[in-house]
Design a protein around this motif. Structure first.
Motif, short mmCIF file in Angstrom:
data_model
loop_
_atom_site.label_atom_id
_atom_site.label_comp_id
_atom_site.label_asym_id
_atom_site.label_seq_id
_atom_site.Cartn_x
_atom_site.Cartn_y
_atom_site.Cartn_z
N ALA A 53 -3.05 10.00 5.60
CA ALA A 53 -2.16 8.96 5.62
C ALA A 53 -1.49 8.77 6.67
CB ALA A 53 -1.48 8.76 4.29
N THR A 110 -2.21 3.21 5.96
CA THR A 110 -3.60 3.27 5.87
C THR A 110 -3.89 4.94 5.49
OG1 THR A 110 -4.02 1.79 7.85
CG2 THR A 110 -5.79 2.87 6.61
N GLU A 111 -4.75 4.92 4.38
CA GLU A 111 -4.90 6.37 3.98
C GLU A 111 -6.51 6.33 4.10
OE1 GLU A 111 -3.56 8.74 0.51
OE2 GLU A 111 -5.47 8.29 -0.40
N ARG A 121 -11.99 -6.32 5.58
CA ARG A 121 -12.04 -4.67 5.30
C ARG A 121 -13.13 -4.02 5.64
NH1 ARG A 121 -8.79 -1.91 0.62
NH2 ARG A 121 -9.69 0.45 0.71
N THR A 162 -9.23 4.45 1.63
CA THR A 162 -8.75 4.45 0.39
C THR A 162 -7.82 3.87 -0.06
OG1 THR A 162 -7.71 6.68 0.67
CG2 THR A 162 -9.96 6.98 0.05
N ASP A 163 -6.70 3.23 0.93
CA ASP A 163 -5.70 2.33 0.52
C ASP A 163 -5.13 1.84 1.86
OD1 ASP A 163 -3.90 1.42 -1.06
OD2 ASP A 163 -2.41 2.96 -0.89
N GLN A 186 -1.62 -0.47 2.68
CA GLN A 186 -0.14 -0.68 1.93
C GLN A 186 0.53 -1.61 2.95
OE1 GLN A 186 0.97 -0.51 -0.91
NE2 GLN A 186 -0.73 0.71 -1.96
N SER A 206 3.52 -8.55 1.56
CA SER A 206 2.70 -8.38 0.15
C SER A 206 3.24 -9.73 -0.48
CB SER A 206 2.98 -7.23 -0.52
OG SER A 206 2.45 -6.13 0.40
#
Length: 286
Positions: A88, A101-102, A154, A182-183, A185, A191
């Motif tokens: 991450a 970002t992960e 993405r 995987t993620d 944020q 957001s």
């Protein structure tokens, strides 16, 4: 002999020395035998060391039992199974939004080149090569896109990250099987702004769909009205044509109307008849 005098014992020191020497020889033989046998475990390849130096002239050893020169050679196990690395990291998008970002990387050492990998990097190649490469690539790729594009594009972002990480690891004989984001944020404020925008777009799309539906219904009603009007016109034209034909027939033959009455009679005698006995009013008998 005095009662305090110890008895003499005859010890053969030569035999004792021989026994000790035999034991020492057995220990040395066992040590040499153990040092001459090296095992490469399942899921690994063996890197042959010659006086602690990698012998690149010999390909990596396969799984199983191998005999080497005692004390001169040594075998190091290198795992070639697929391993998982999760990292991450935080960076900035092109519009300067903070992005966390992960990334998950499934990787493995190239089985036929583990000796080169060990010689150049060592066993801790995950910490020395993979981790810094992933961090740098993720920061570099996220900086190429706006924060909104990181969401809407993405698959393209994933493809860029996968291509770049693979290009960084391949020269070190590290293979990548799969790379996944995987993620993603973002900051709470951003957001919330994205959610508001999506909600507004959904409302606009619904209004547009409603307008299209109303237009379609209006056109359907218009076509239906035109169809009814055309049918009425056709019916009226048919009736007018029928009246015209009857009038023309009456003008040519006055008895034509009586003939029509006879054609319409079902053969039952009514209670009331017209002139000449022609049925005029049919009254039910039961």
């Amino acid at each position: 002999m005095s009662k305090y005098q110890q008895p003499k014992m005859n010890v053969n020191f030569g035999k004792v020395k021989l026994a000790i020497l035999g034991i020492i020889v057995l220990v040395i033989i066992a040590a040499i035998s153990a040092a001459s046998v090296q095992i490469v475990e399942s899921g690994n390849r063996g890197v042959l060391l010659h006086w602690s130096a990698v012998d690149t002239s010999v390909p990596p050893l396969q799984e199983g039992l191998h005999f080497v020169v005692p004390f001169q050679d040594k075998v190091v196990n290198m795992e070639v199974r697929t391993l998982k690395f999760v990292k991450a990291t935080s960076g900035a998008s092109r519009d300067l939004q903070t992005v966390s970002t992960e990334v998950t990387v499934n990787y493995r050492a190239a089985p036929n080149s583990v000796n080169v990998l060990y010689q150049e990097v060592g066993l801790d190649y995950e910490g020395r090569i993979i981790q810094p490469a992933v961090e740098e690539v993720v920061k570099q790729i996220t900086a190429k896109y706006n924060a909104e594009e990181l969401i809407t594009k993405r698959p393209l972002v994933k493809a860029d990250i996968e291509t770049e990480i693979t290009a960084r690891l391949t020269p070190y004989n590290i293979l990548t099987d799969a790379i996944s984001i995987t993620d993603f944020q973002f900051s709470p404020l951003f957001s919330q702004a994205i959610e508001s925008k999506v909600e507004a777009e959904q409302k606009a799309l619904k209004a547009e769909n409603d307008l299209r539906r109303i237009e379609v219904e209006a056109r359907q009603q218009e076509q239906q009205a035109k169809g009814i009007a055309a049918a009425n016109v056709a019916e009226a034209a048919g009736e007018a044509e029928a009246i015209k034909i009857i009038n023309e027939a009456l003008a040519q033959n006055p008895n034509y109307l009586e003939w029509l009455k006879v054609q319409a009679w079902d053969g039952k005698l009514p209670l009331v008849v017209g002139e000449g006995g022609t049925p005029f009013i049919q009254i039910p008998t039961r």
